[in-house]
Design a protein around this motif. Sequence first.
Motif, mmCIF file in Angstrom:
data_model
loop_
_atom_site.group_PDB
_atom_site.id
_atom_site.type_symbol
_atom_site.label_atom_id
_atom_site.label_comp_id
_atom_site.label_asym_id
_atom_site.label_seq_id
_atom_site.Cartn_x
_atom_site.Cartn_y
_atom_site.Cartn_z
ATOM 1 N N GLY A 1 0.824 -1.206 0.000
ATOM 2 C CA GLY A 1 0.000 0.000 0.000
ATOM 3 C C GLY A 1 0.857 1.254 0.000
ATOM 4 N N VAL B 1 2.638 1.548 -3.577
ATOM 5 C CA VAL B 1 1.787 1.969 -4.701
ATOM 6 C C VAL B 1 1.707 3.492 -4.717
ATOM 7 N N VAL B 2 1.462 4.074 -3.539
ATOM 8 C CA VAL B 2 1.336 5.528 -3.473
ATOM 9 C C VAL B 2 2.682 6.202 -3.719
ATOM 10 N N HIS C 1 -0.597 6.207 6.630
ATOM 11 C CA HIS C 1 -1.137 4.911 6.233
ATOM 12 C C HIS C 1 -1.650 4.129 7.450
ATOM 13 N N SER D 1 -4.346 1.398 -2.216
ATOM 14 C CA SER D 1 -3.507 1.427 -1.029
ATOM 15 C C SER D 1 -4.368 1.285 0.226
#
Lengths: 366, 299, 234
Positions: free
Chosen positions: B24, B27-28, B39, B197
């Motif tokens: 996650g 990806v960001v 997160h 994410s």
Amino acid sequence: MARFEVSQAIEETASPPAAVAQPRAALTRSLIGGLVTSLPVLVVGLLILNFAPTYYTYLALGAFVNLIVVVGLQVFMGNSNIANLGHSAFVGLGAYGVAILSTPLAMKKLSIPNAPFGFATLQLDPVSSALIALIMVGIVAAVSGKVISRLSGVAATIVSLALLIIVHSVFLNWTNLFKGNQAFFGIPKVVGLPWMMVFSVVVIVLARLFKDSRWGLQLRASAQSPQAAAALGIDARRLRLMSWVLSALICGLAGVLYAYFAGTISPKLFYFQMIFNTLAMLILGGMATVTGAVTGVIVLSVGLEFIRSIESGVTIAGIQLPQLLGLSGVALGVVIVLCMAFRPSGISGRYELDELLSRLFRRNAK
Amino acid sequence: MDYALQQLLNALAFGAEYSLVALGLAVVFSIMGLVNFAHGEIIGVSAYSVFLAAALGLTSPIVAVLLAVAAAALAAVAFERVAFRPVRYAPTTTGLLTAFGVSIVVQNLFMLLISPKPQSVSILNGLNQMWFFGPFAVSSLQVMELIVSGLTILALVLFLNRSTLGLAIRAASRDFATVRLMGIKANRVIATAFAISGALAGIAAVFIIARRGSVSPDLGFSLVLKAFVACVIGGFGSLAGAAAGGMLLGFIEVGLLVALPQEYGGFKDALTYVIIVALLVYRPEGLLGQRVELGDKEI
Amino acid sequence: MLSVDNLVVRYGAVSAVRDLSLKVGRGELVALLGPNGAGKSSTINALTGLVTPASGRIVLDGQDISRVRTEDRIRAGLTSTPEGRHIFANLTVGENLRLGAAIRRDPKGVRQDIERFLALFPVLSERYGQAAGTLSGGEQQMLAIARSLMSRPKLLLLDEPSLGLAPKIVVQIFDFIGELKAEGLTLLVVEQNARQALRFADRVYVVSAGTLRHSGPPSSLADEHGLFNLYIGG
Ligand SMILES: Nc1ncnc2c1ncn2[C@@H]1O[C@H](COP(=O)(O)OP(=O)(O)OP(=O)(O)O)[C@@H](O)[C@H]1O
Ligand SMILES: [Mg+2]
């Protein structure tokens, strides 16, 4: 974030105008600049020393410790432009260092009777304790800095966090030496407001001297434009290491002073809460300058104290409000987020206080 | 034998969870250069949504699972919209500190609005049972964690390789401007990346709630710190690196748990980090990373 | 089809384009020539919206698109093949082509177009499943143009399609550009290689230092006070 002129920084590095041509003049200017920057601190300190009730003196001592931490943080973050989220580890190391070395034997028998390496039966005077503690901090900083200075910005930040967790975990689990999560008490209280003010000024001047030095300039240049700086033969790694160690030593000193004024410490003091507070102070004030560090501490210390009084439940118009735990945290976070979105260079921006004053004078003269 | 197998399963399950969370983050980061410290609070929002729904009378675990994933995806998209969009083109450090600020705000909001103390949530406890395979007893949660993580990663890989939006996300990780030249909306690509994410974080949240049976304000924070470390060791921004780094972290942790005598168990985290940092000395760019210079982010 | 009025592009203190006006009619191939740093790429990027102009009006098919986002300009039928190609290196050739068609909603047509370009450029067909970053420069340029065409644009902006390519490949690429024009596509081509650019051009604009120096038919370049040599050479 640090929005000082790239070109200016690089130019000054390429043909250091003052630093090489007239080393003494530049040094003097930087020295005076540092002293000017610490003036507000001195004024606040003196006012509190002479007029404030004890409770505020105690608060002020805490704020001064934060000031030294934030200035230490500025030395690394402001010049290298890499976020450091682990600096309170060094504050903790400094504090525990003097706690273990200088606490009277009678007290140690109660608190750490099983300390290894003969620490249980060792008691040094506060000054030697402080020096040894700072040497320890320096060693840890040099080792961790070796790794951090090699990494790219993001990875370096994550490793600084890892360092914080490692150190905190050692405080918690090496109970024979650090007393675990219990308070370590009985540290000689030898530091009051006057000493705190002296060290604050010293640290501010030191940070300013570093920033204006050849190394500081080169480091800022390389943070702005790594390729250009590398092309000029600047060794960014060595400079990052240098500023990391200096930053750690200043933070360590803050820890030493904290232990010597509070007399009691515990690991959670040197964990995320301190990171949040001091980081927000530096960001709000502006991390590019030492003036920013000072400004941020003054503004947020006052602001936070106000919020804390609400947080613990106030009575407004006869109505007792409930406790609002977390309010100060929300405020700190909001300060950081808003600053980053609307004014990444913080309150003070690009200029140091003395630079700002001399610009004002010049404009008025015209 | 039984013990060795049990520890292997432990390591795989831990590793799977770290991989999910690390993916996650990656990806960001890969498309926006954003180091998303918030997160963990996406996991927090997910967990507190389940807590609130249960408190309001929700009893179906399946709905709770769906809620957890949806809430996390929504929270991630909302964070982007509110806090990260203003700093989208700012230097990496600015984004990182913004995310750090968001993390502090949300954690403290949990404290302020709900409670600083852990709150018990039992709705997903049913996921956590003992399964017996002949002589072996295994935790159902760990088996599910492994399978679900595997399937999720597979689905992610398929999405990134097959769908147009997936292709756009992969392309955007290298060259955002040209992706826009294809007529693809930048905001949509970024929102999708955040939703993915968040969904990954939501799945992790389900397992965390099921295992702990409670929620607390700092629920996701330390997990995300570990996931960051997984990203760094795998090579920051590399998806495969994040997954591999997560697994490696799981194995290091369980290895240390097995190797350390009981009374030194507390040093597990510290030693894990020491090992990782030592690895970084030899491979500063991570296991699967490319050499990135300080600039880190283009555009 | 396209009309640009008084375009100004600034990067901080640097003025890259100053008060530039130009027109491209339907079905025309217009060449935009000028020395390095003249502001050609800046013009193209302002047209696609990747850089925001300081002022000026851009009108496409009667619609003012000056304030429209890049994504929506592409949807309005304009696209560009950027300088230096900018293929998606980590995606395969096929994936690059598919992304080019991201705005289209007719999967069948998309598939047919892909077939068409693969037949047109057999090298691309051989490298279909290969990461595009591993293609040669010429192959990448073909892929980049094909990718732009996948969106079925009305107007294609080409920024230095000959950049870094061998003379033989350059001729091939311009042959293809000629075919595109023959099919009715409107093109604005930025080039250093003036000879090639002028082969199919209906009109020419010459810019230097961000300012328009000359406009007219290709033949006008040769006669007017050595303009050709002054700004372009070769
Ligand atoms: N992103 C930018 N930031 C600052 N200045 C820029 C930027 N892009 C271009 N410039 C400057 O603007 C001017 C015009 O650049 P542009 O790329 O448009 O030229 P060009 O005509 O395409 O040149 P070439 O033929 O070399 O591609 C140049 O002086 C260049 O240095
Ligand atoms: Mg150009």
